[in-house]
Scaffold this motif. Structure first.
Motif, PDB file in Angstrom:
ATOM      1  N   SER A  10     -28.818 -12.353  25.927  1.00 20.30           N
ATOM      2  CA  SER A  10     -29.260 -10.978  26.154  1.00 20.30           C
ATOM      3  C   SER A  10     -30.685 -10.943  26.687  1.00 20.30           C
ATOM      4  O   SER A  10     -30.987 -10.203  27.629  1.00 20.30           O
ATOM      5  CB  SER A  10     -29.187 -10.183  24.844  1.00 20.30           C
ATOM      6  OG  SER A  10     -27.858 -10.147  24.374  1.00 20.30           O
ATOM      7  N   ALA A  12     -32.294 -13.239  28.316  1.00 20.45           N
ATOM      8  CA  ALA A  12     -32.337 -13.737  29.695  1.00 20.45           C
ATOM      9  C   ALA A  12     -31.860 -12.653  30.663  1.00 20.45           C
ATOM     10  O   ALA A  12     -32.449 -12.446  31.726  1.00 20.45           O
ATOM     11  CB  ALA A  12     -31.475 -14.996  29.837  1.00 20.45           C
ATOM     12  N   LEU A  13     -30.811 -11.961  30.275  1.00 14.18           N
ATOM     13  CA  LEU A  13     -30.282 -10.896  31.130  1.00 14.18           C
ATOM     14  C   LEU A  13     -31.306  -9.785  31.316  1.00 14.18           C
ATOM     15  O   LEU A  13     -31.550  -9.320  32.439  1.00 14.18           O
ATOM     16  CB  LEU A  13     -28.992 -10.332  30.520  1.00 14.18           C
ATOM     17  CG  LEU A  13     -28.341  -9.172  31.261  1.00 14.18           C
ATOM     18  CD1 LEU A  13     -27.884  -9.590  32.647  1.00 14.18           C
ATOM     19  CD2 LEU A  13     -27.151  -8.622  30.480  1.00 14.18           C
ATOM     20  N   LEU A  14     -31.931  -9.360  30.212  1.00  9.89           N
ATOM     21  CA  LEU A  14     -32.875  -8.248  30.292  1.00  9.89           C
ATOM     22  C   LEU A  14     -34.139  -8.643  31.042  1.00  9.89           C
ATOM     23  O   LEU A  14     -34.686  -7.850  31.801  1.00  9.89           O
ATOM     24  CB  LEU A  14     -33.209  -7.757  28.881  1.00  9.89           C
ATOM     25  CG  LEU A  14     -32.020  -7.152  28.145  1.00  9.89           C
ATOM     26  CD1 LEU A  14     -32.372  -6.840  26.703  1.00  9.89           C
ATOM     27  CD2 LEU A  14     -31.516  -5.914  28.855  1.00  9.89           C
ATOM     28  N   THR A  16     -34.316 -10.864  33.398  1.00 14.89           N
ATOM     29  CA  THR A  16     -33.939 -10.938  34.814  1.00 14.89           C
ATOM     30  C   THR A  16     -33.839  -9.540  35.413  1.00 14.89           C
ATOM     31  O   THR A  16     -34.310  -9.292  36.528  1.00 14.89           O
ATOM     32  CB  THR A  16     -32.593 -11.674  34.968  1.00 14.89           C
ATOM     33  OG1 THR A  16     -32.695 -12.968  34.372  1.00 14.89           O
ATOM     34  CG2 THR A  16     -32.219 -11.830  36.431  1.00 14.89           C
TER      35      THR A  16
ATOM     36  N   LEU B  13     -25.960  -6.027  37.841  1.00 17.71           N
ATOM     37  CA  LEU B  13     -26.870  -6.613  36.852  1.00 17.71           C
ATOM     38  C   LEU B  13     -27.615  -5.534  36.085  1.00 17.71           C
ATOM     39  O   LEU B  13     -27.710  -5.562  34.853  1.00 17.71           O
ATOM     40  CB  LEU B  13     -27.858  -7.541  37.557  1.00 17.71           C
ATOM     41  CG  LEU B  13     -28.936  -8.189  36.684  1.00 17.71           C
ATOM     42  CD1 LEU B  13     -28.324  -9.091  35.634  1.00 17.71           C
ATOM     43  CD2 LEU B  13     -29.915  -8.979  37.527  1.00 17.71           C
ATOM     44  N   ALA B  17     -27.398  -4.560  32.159  1.00 22.83           N
ATOM     45  CA  ALA B  17     -28.594  -4.630  31.321  1.00 22.83           C
ATOM     46  C   ALA B  17     -28.824  -3.307  30.585  1.00 22.83           C
ATOM     47  O   ALA B  17     -29.149  -3.293  29.398  1.00 22.83           O
ATOM     48  CB  ALA B  17     -29.813  -4.982  32.175  1.00 22.83           C
ATOM     49  N   LEU B  20     -26.239  -2.985  27.853  1.00 18.50           N
ATOM     50  CA  LEU B  20     -26.542  -3.927  26.763  1.00 18.50           C
ATOM     51  C   LEU B  20     -27.649  -3.388  25.871  1.00 18.50           C
ATOM     52  O   LEU B  20     -27.524  -3.369  24.637  1.00 18.50           O
ATOM     53  CB  LEU B  20     -26.950  -5.274  27.362  1.00 18.50           C
ATOM     54  CG  LEU B  20     -27.454  -6.331  26.380  1.00 18.50           C
ATOM     55  CD1 LEU B  20     -26.359  -6.710  25.378  1.00 18.50           C
ATOM     56  CD2 LEU B  20     -27.934  -7.574  27.124  1.00 18.50           C
ATOM     57  N   LEU B 135     -28.305 -17.361  34.142  1.00 16.71           N
ATOM     58  CA  LEU B 135     -29.406 -16.443  33.856  1.00 16.71           C
ATOM     59  C   LEU B 135     -30.625 -17.189  33.308  1.00 16.71           C
ATOM     60  O   LEU B 135     -31.762 -16.849  33.635  1.00 16.71           O
ATOM     61  CB  LEU B 135     -28.951 -15.360  32.872  1.00 16.71           C
ATOM     62  CG  LEU B 135     -27.973 -14.348  33.461  1.00 16.71           C
ATOM     63  CD1 LEU B 135     -27.398 -13.460  32.366  1.00 16.71           C
ATOM     64  CD2 LEU B 135     -28.656 -13.497  34.521  1.00 16.71           C
ATOM     65  N   ALA B 139     -34.162 -16.513  34.969  1.00 13.50           N
ATOM     66  CA  ALA B 139     -34.979 -15.560  34.204  1.00 13.50           C
ATOM     67  C   ALA B 139     -36.450 -15.933  34.301  1.00 13.50           C
ATOM     68  O   ALA B 139     -36.793 -17.112  34.250  1.00 13.50           O
ATOM     69  CB  ALA B 139     -34.530 -15.530  32.746  1.00 13.50           C
ATOM     70  N   PRO B 140     -37.316 -14.937  34.475  1.00 17.01           N
ATOM     71  CA  PRO B 140     -38.754 -15.197  34.592  1.00 17.01           C
ATOM     72  C   PRO B 140     -39.358 -15.476  33.215  1.00 17.01           C
ATOM     73  O   PRO B 140     -38.750 -15.174  32.191  1.00 17.01           O
ATOM     74  CB  PRO B 140     -39.295 -13.902  35.165  1.00 17.01           C
ATOM     75  CG  PRO B 140     -38.374 -12.858  34.602  1.00 17.01           C
ATOM     76  CD  PRO B 140     -37.024 -13.501  34.545  1.00 17.01           C
TER      77      PRO B 140
END
Lengths: 148, 148
Positions: A10, A12-14, A16, B13, B17, B20, B135, B139-140
């Motif tokens: 979660s 990582a998704l958020l 990104t 995406l 997000a 989620l 991800l 992911a940053p």
DNA sequence: GGCAGATGGTCAAGTAGGTTGACTATATAG
DNA sequence: CTATATAGTCAACCTACTTGACCATCTGCC
């Protein structure tokens, strides 16, 4: 899958999603479209095909129609859209993009493509398409809501 | 990949997000933790390991330290965290989670797991892990920012 | 046709969560 | 020991959103 793994996924998704939003917005601004917020982009997406009423826009964005009306004021004032009489309903107005609005939409697409290209460099084209496929299958249909 | 495809991937995406975030928040509230917003969850994530100062929290959340301080006020008032003197720096305070804060964090993990389980039903466990892998790689690291 | 209630849109006022600016207390470099 | 940087807070303001009230127009029903 353990709870802590689900949370890591979660996060990582958020992260990104946040990065993507920010970079699309920066890309749009860098292409000369000022006074634009991410929420405007989501409005444009709904207006793009054939226009929409304020109420439809409000549902799409998950806000009140007053807030949507205010947002329309802004993009009209900046020349991205205009209010036209609705062809079938004299109460309603059809909000449609101007040419400048279309140009801004194309700029957003270009900015998004730039970010996605970066993902391609890391993952490879094949995996990016797999990612797209997965997300398409789990993405909800309802209104777009702010991530937090 | 065409620009319009990149935009479709981006939209999927961001929609995912948003969904989620909303569902984690609903799950946390449903488990009896009230007065909690999504932003609090991201603060908890930073506080969880060993606590953090207000300034560190501000950097993590991508807001001013005044805003972070205000957010800490809220979670302290609601009993999720407490301010302790910092062991090495008398100017600073170390914000740490209380037992209730930990319970809330576990509730968020459980809620996230519930959503991810729903993805598993659609995609299969294998694909969810592939999604996680992708991800994680894109992911940053920087501060978490609101999606819009 | 005409009336009652529903719906589209706007105006006005209030609210929540953020910002900038100013300040105190403590740390650190020279 | 002094000068400057940093941690934190207080106060004022700003912006995007909300709720509540309202008018114009549509729709269903007699």
């Amino acid at each position: 899958m353990q709870n802590s793994e689900a949370m890591a996924l979660s996060a990582a998704l958020l992260a990104t999603a946040g990065e993507l939003t920010q970079r699309i917005n920066e890309g749009v601004v860098a292409r000369g479209f000022e006074g634009i917020r991410p929420a405007h982009g989501f409005a444009f997406a709904r207006l793009a095909p054939d226009g929409a009423t304020v109420t439809e826009l409000a549902v799409h964005l998950g806000v009140t129609k007053q807030a949507a009306s205010q947002l329309v004021d802004e993009i009209v004032r900046r020349g991205y859209a205009e209010r036209r009489p609705h062809p079938r309903d004299a109460r309603a107005r059809l909000i449609v993009l101007t040419e400048r609005g279309w140009a801004c939409t194309r700029a957003a697409e270009a900015a998004a493509a730039e970010v996605v290209r970066g993902w391609g460099d890391v993952l490879g084209e094949r995996e990016v398409r797999a990612l797209w496929d997965c997300l398409s299958r789990i993405a909800p249909y309802g209104p777009l809501r702010p991530s937090w």
